[in-house]
Every structure is written in C-alpha cells, then in structure tokens.
Motif scaffolding. Sequence first.
Motif, short mmCIF file in Angstrom:
data_model
loop_
_atom_site.label_atom_id
_atom_site.label_comp_id
_atom_site.label_asym_id
_atom_site.label_seq_id
_atom_site.Cartn_x
_atom_site.Cartn_y
_atom_site.Cartn_z
N ARG A 30 8.27 -7.91 0.09
CA ARG A 30 6.90 -8.43 -0.18
C ARG A 30 7.09 -9.99 -0.74
O ARG A 30 6.55 -11.11 -0.26
N ARG A 78 1.56 -5.55 3.60
CA ARG A 78 0.79 -6.10 4.60
C ARG A 78 0.75 -7.22 4.13
O ARG A 78 0.37 -7.79 2.95
N TRP A 79 0.12 -8.40 5.05
CA TRP A 79 -0.13 -9.81 4.80
C TRP A 79 -0.63 -10.33 6.01
O TRP A 79 -0.75 -9.91 7.10
N GLN A 138 3.87 0.30 2.39
CA GLN A 138 3.61 -0.58 3.59
C GLN A 138 3.21 -2.06 2.87
O GLN A 138 2.54 -2.10 2.16
N TRP A 147 -3.37 -9.79 11.01
CA TRP A 147 -2.39 -8.72 10.03
C TRP A 147 -1.09 -8.49 10.37
O TRP A 147 -1.14 -8.05 11.60
N GLU A 148 0.00 -8.42 9.77
CA GLU A 148 1.10 -7.94 10.02
C GLU A 148 1.79 -6.70 8.85
O GLU A 148 0.85 -6.96 7.64
N ALA A 149 2.50 -5.99 9.14
CA ALA A 149 2.81 -5.13 8.09
C ALA A 149 4.33 -4.38 8.78
O ALA A 149 4.79 -4.59 9.83
N ARG A 195 6.94 -1.03 7.15
CA ARG A 195 6.87 0.01 6.20
C ARG A 195 8.13 0.41 5.55
O ARG A 195 9.33 -0.01 6.26
N ARG A 208 0.91 -1.14 0.26
CA ARG A 208 -0.06 -0.01 0.03
C ARG A 208 0.80 1.27 0.15
O ARG A 208 1.63 1.29 0.89
#
Length: 202
Positions: A44, A19-20, A17, A29-31, A33, A5
């Motif tokens: 990713r 995210r997965w 960011q 949810w984890e993220a 940046r 994102r």
Amino acid sequence: MATIRKRVRKNGTASFQVRWLQGGRGGTWEAERFEDPEQADTFRKLVDAHKQQWPYGWIPGQGFVEPEQDPDDVPLTDRARRYVDRLTGIDPRTRDDYRREVDRHISLMVHTTRSGLVMPATIGNITADDVRDWVRLQEAGQPDAKPGRWVRRPASPKSTANRHGLLWCIVQAAIDADPPLRTKNCCARPRRLADRYRHAVG
C-alpha cells in the motif's frame, strides 16, 4: 490513497486486498491481494509512493521480478549447504559445525529490495545492506515474549566474525564458480577469518 480491505474466508482464514484508483481520482480501480497484513501494508505504501500507480517492476500476482537474475540462482541456504558439503581438508565434526552455522544463522538472512520489499535471500540477490542487517541481527539477538528470556541470544563478536567469514567464502565461491553466479562479493572480507574457511570453491 490506497486502502486495505480484510476479507475473511469461510474457513476462518483472512486475505488482505490493497485497492486504489490508478493514477488517482478518475482512474480505474486496481487491486492486489496478500495473505499477510504486513506485506499488504508495505505494498500500500509503495502504491502511494508511486502516486497511485503500480510500483515499477511489480508484476501483478507475482511481485517484483528482477530481470537480471541469473537463471541458475538458488536460495542462499541451499547454496551455502552445497558449499559446505564440497569443502575438502576438514573432518566430519567441523563439517557438521559449518552446517549448523548455515541452518541456524546464515538462514536468517533476507533480501530487501530498493523499494523496501523483503524477500527470500538468494546467492545472487543479497547485497551489502542485507549483510549489514544480518550482522546487526546477530549482535542484537531475538528477545522472547517473556521478559528475561531469549529466542536467540546475542552473538559474541567472535561468533559474529566467524559466521561472517563463512558467509564471505560462500559468496566468493559463487563468484569463482564456472559460470559465475555473481560478479561482486557483498561481504567486506574479514582478515584471516575468511582464509580459515576457504578450503574449496564451486
């Protein structure tokens, strides 16, 4: 699948960011940046490769941390300059030439981890693969966006060999240091050329 994102700040700059869902569907949810889109995309892919888990060895907010890293490890360019400054038996002009080789060429080296993350080169983390990548960069040069022009022209075989010889000696000096900063030289020793630069160690 991990996603990216893009978030635009009020000042116009952007962050990215990743995210997965940890472990896949049903997970939390984890993220993480990033300021650079390419770094975000690399991370990713790592998350996907690790089946929607944090990549092994990755510390949130810090990146990969190599626990075996020597506490005295320093950036490769800093160590290279220190080596050149301590050389004996050379004249000022030769010392300036070596400094220029360090600043213009050896400084281009980076370290790529086993997971594919590119990070700054240090005297302790560079590998034989990093050296080969650097040699290829010397040989290929860097084309400019304008056709027919170069940011950095391809180096001649002699220039590449000379720079490789200097790099070999810089790494070897780290091995010979007391205490040593490395246990193995990641540069295949070039015959005769390395001896030309090995005026001092430490």
